[in-house]
Structure formats: structure tokens, C-alpha cells
Design an enzyme around this catalytic site. Structure first.
Site, PDB file in Angstrom:
ATOM      1  N   CYS A   1       0.830  -1.209   0.000  1.00  0.00           N
ATOM      2  CA  CYS A   1       0.000   0.000   0.000  1.00  0.00           C
ATOM      3  C   CYS A   1       0.867   1.262   0.000  1.00  0.00           C
ATOM      4  O   CYS A   1       1.525   1.546  -0.979  1.00  0.00           O
ATOM      5  CB  CYS A   1      -0.970  -0.061   1.182  1.00  0.00           C
TER       6      CYS A   1
ATOM      7  N   HIS B   1      -3.452  -5.626   1.131  1.00  0.00           N
ATOM      8  CA  HIS B   1      -2.748  -5.840   2.404  1.00  0.00           C
ATOM      9  C   HIS B   1      -2.694  -7.321   2.800  1.00  0.00           C
ATOM     10  O   HIS B   1      -3.599  -7.795   3.486  1.00  0.00           O
ATOM     11  CB  HIS B   1      -3.490  -5.101   3.521  1.00  0.00           C
TER      12      HIS B   1
ATOM     13  N   GLU C   1      -0.958  -8.640   5.076  1.00  0.00           N
ATOM     14  CA  GLU C   1      -0.827  -8.767   6.540  1.00  0.00           C
ATOM     15  C   GLU C   1      -2.173  -8.670   7.240  1.00  0.00           C
ATOM     16  O   GLU C   1      -2.290  -8.990   8.421  1.00  0.00           O
ATOM     17  CB  GLU C   1       0.155  -7.700   7.066  1.00  0.00           C
TER      18      GLU C   1
END
Lengths: 238, 85
Positions: A86, A203, A205
């Protein structure tokens, strides 16, 4: 092997990346402060999501000149693994480690939702545990994720397998509706020519536990670990 | 404000031709909606006012450098410098 997560002023996904590695992957991980020039012996550097320096000027434009980035750029240029997620992707394009630019979403809105991606290249350090063409579900959260580059450069990326992730619908089709930001060719993530620097808007994560809605992102971290351990092995054999 | 003698330069940064400008497009649509149908296209950009030490040397080169390094992203943007006394 050791992961490093950079914290810029305004980063807000640094703890998520840290937690994904430490608590889910059960790997070694350290925070790297933006004012420091010490990479603490990390094997892979993650530039996390967020709004570094308030996104002033252009997203990622100011973070690129922070002391830690001097070292990160040198590390990347000498073959070190660097992944930008990002805002981290925006920092990588601003610093010239990845080609192109990320401009305002075509609809001008900040978009925060789960999207489907197709793994276009599973022969990278970041995707080696995915099946070719695997459809995965990972969230996005950005206002400036519209990947832009000139036609010739896009062709070059496409021809050399450097488009790693593409926005698709749940059947894996590349459609206009599945494109959340107007990116050319539905591009969600790219890798550099040498294969050590990856940038992606979604994302991974944030998709590492069932309770978060998906565990598909964990495979990115597992791929990194696989790549790093095979590198260490090769070096050991020499 | 500094006490030193200074001069000014204004830097205009705009998107290169052909680069999509979602903000400009939205503004243009708003104008049409407001009844201003004469405005066929809008391209957005930004400008910076730089206050420069009047005694500095090689300033043109330095301005160009900061423009291409920081103020503009040469991949998608172009810049123009207007020097003022």
C-alpha cells in the site's frame, strides 16, 4: 531469517505486519525506525501501509528521503528483498525502485474492502507457495492505488511476467467491475526486473487469520520465508 | 519570514498530457452540473512559492533539481518555473 518492518511517521500498518510475522508466521521480526540507518541484519524489509508524512505532496514522496530509505534503496540495489504494501508500494515507486506511479483512484474515493486477486506469477520470492493463477481474497484500503505507467512500460511489465497480482472477480475474470481503483490492466502488484522488490496495494498482513476473513495473505509471508531459507541453503552449499 | 534579502520563484506542477486526472474530470463534471456547460475539460495541478536567498549561486540548477527530485514526480508530472524579482 529476520523480517524488518519500517515505521515512518504516519505508518499505521507496521504493527499488523509485525504481528503477522511474529504471531502467525512465528518468525523473527524487528521494527526499523525511519530516522535510523540500521537495517539490524534483516533479510527482508517491509515498507508498511499508512499515510507516511500525512501523504503530503504525493503519497510516499517525502518518506522516500528519510534516512532509513537511503539504506533500503542501497539494500534493494544490491539484491536485498524489499516488499512495499500500500503506502509502501507508493514509497517504492517514488524512490524509483519500481516503475510507474500510483495516482488517485479513478472514482476519487478511499476504498476499504476485500477484493479478489489472481496470482499471475508464482515464480517469485513472494508468491512461491501459491498455485499458478490462484484466486485469493485480500483486503485493500487506499485512496491512491490507481497504477499508472506508459503503454510501452506496461507492455514490458506484462511480457516479462512482472505483473504479480491482478484484480479479478470471484471467478478469476479480469473485469472493469473488479477493478477497485482504475489501475491499468487491473494491476494490483508488480515486481522489479531482478525479482527482489515487490509492491502491492492490497494488504496481505490483514489476511492472515480466519477471524480476519481470510488467511490468503499468510502465503505471501510463507513464500518469503521459503525463498530466504532456500537462499541461505544455496549459500551454505557453496 | 527571514530577514535575509530574498527573491521568489513559483513552480507550477501539472500532470503530463495523457495522464488521467480524476480530480480534474470530477471538477469538470461538477461545473457542467452547475450549468457551466462552456468548460469542456479541467486539468488540475498545484503550485509552490519558493523564497530563495538572494545571494545563493547556481540557483536555476538547484530549483530544477528540487523540482525533479521532490516537487514533481517526473513519471507523471511536468513542471514550469517562473522567477520573480
Amino acid at each position: 531469517m529476520k523480517f524488518g518492518v519500517v515505521t515512518f511517521p504516519g505508518s499505521n500498518c507496521d504493527y499488523d505486519a509485525y504481528a503477522a510475522v511474529r504471531h502467525i508466521l512465528k518468525g523473527e521480526v524487528a521494527f526499523l525506525w525511519h530516522k535510523s540507518e540500521d537495517l539490524k541484519g534483516c533479510d527482508i524489509i517491509i515498507l508498511p501501509g499508512g499515510f507516511s508524512y500525512g501523504d503530503y505532496l504525493r503519497a510516499g514522496a517525502i518518506a522516500r528521503f528519510s534516512p532509513i530509505m537511503n539504506r533500503v534503496v542501497k539494500f534493494a540495489r544490491s539484491g536485498g528483498m524489499v516488499m512495499g504494501i500500500c503506502n509502501g508500494f507508493q514509497v517504492l515507486t517514488e524512490s524509483g525502485l519500481l516503475p510507474g506511479a500510483l495516482i488517485r483512484n479513478s472514482h476519487l474515493r478511499f476504498s476499504c474492502k476485500y477484493v479478489y486477486l489472481r496470482v499471475e506469477n508464482n515464480a517469485t520470492c513472494y508468491t512461491n507457495t501459491f498455485q499458478p493463477g490462484e484466486i485469493i481474497k485480500i483486503p485493500i484500503a487506499h485512496g491512491e492505488g490507481n497504477y499508472y505507467n506508459f503503454e510501452g512500460d506496461i507492455d514490458k511489465l506484462e511480457e516479462t511476467g512482472r505483473v504479480v497480482f491482478r484484480y479479478v472477480d470471484n471467478c478469476g475474470k479480469v473485469t472493469r467491475e473488479a477493478n477497485p481503483n482504475g489501475s491499468i490492466n487491473n494491476i494490483a502488484g508488480i515486481i522489479n526486473e531482478e525479482g527482489n522488490v515487490l509492491g502491492m496495494m492490497p494488504h496481505p498482513e490483514r489476511a492472515v487469520e480466519e477471524i480476519l476473513g481470510s488467511t490468503d495473505g499468510l502465503k505471501v509471508f510463507e513464500s518469503i520465508r521459503t525463498a530466504c531459507s532456500s537462499m541461505v541453503k544455496t549459500m551454505g552449499e557453496r | 519570514m527571514t530577514n535575509k534579502k530574498s527573491k521568489k520563484a513559483v513552480v507550477y506542477v501539472r500532470l503530463k498530457d495523457g495522464v488521467l486526472d480524476p480530480q480534474g474530470t470530477t471538477i469538470q463534471k461538477a461545473l457542467v452540473q452547475m450549468g457551466y456547460k462552456d468548460f469542456l475539460a479541467v486539468r488540475s495541478g498545484r503550485f509552490f512559492e519558493l523564497e530563495i536567498d538572494a545571494g545563493s549561486s547556481d540557483i536555476d540548477r538547484k530549483i530544477n533539481e528540487v523540482c525533479s527530485k521532490l516537487l514533481a514526480n517526473p513519471v507523471i508530472e511536468k513542471f514550469e518555473v517562473e522567477k520573480k524579482q
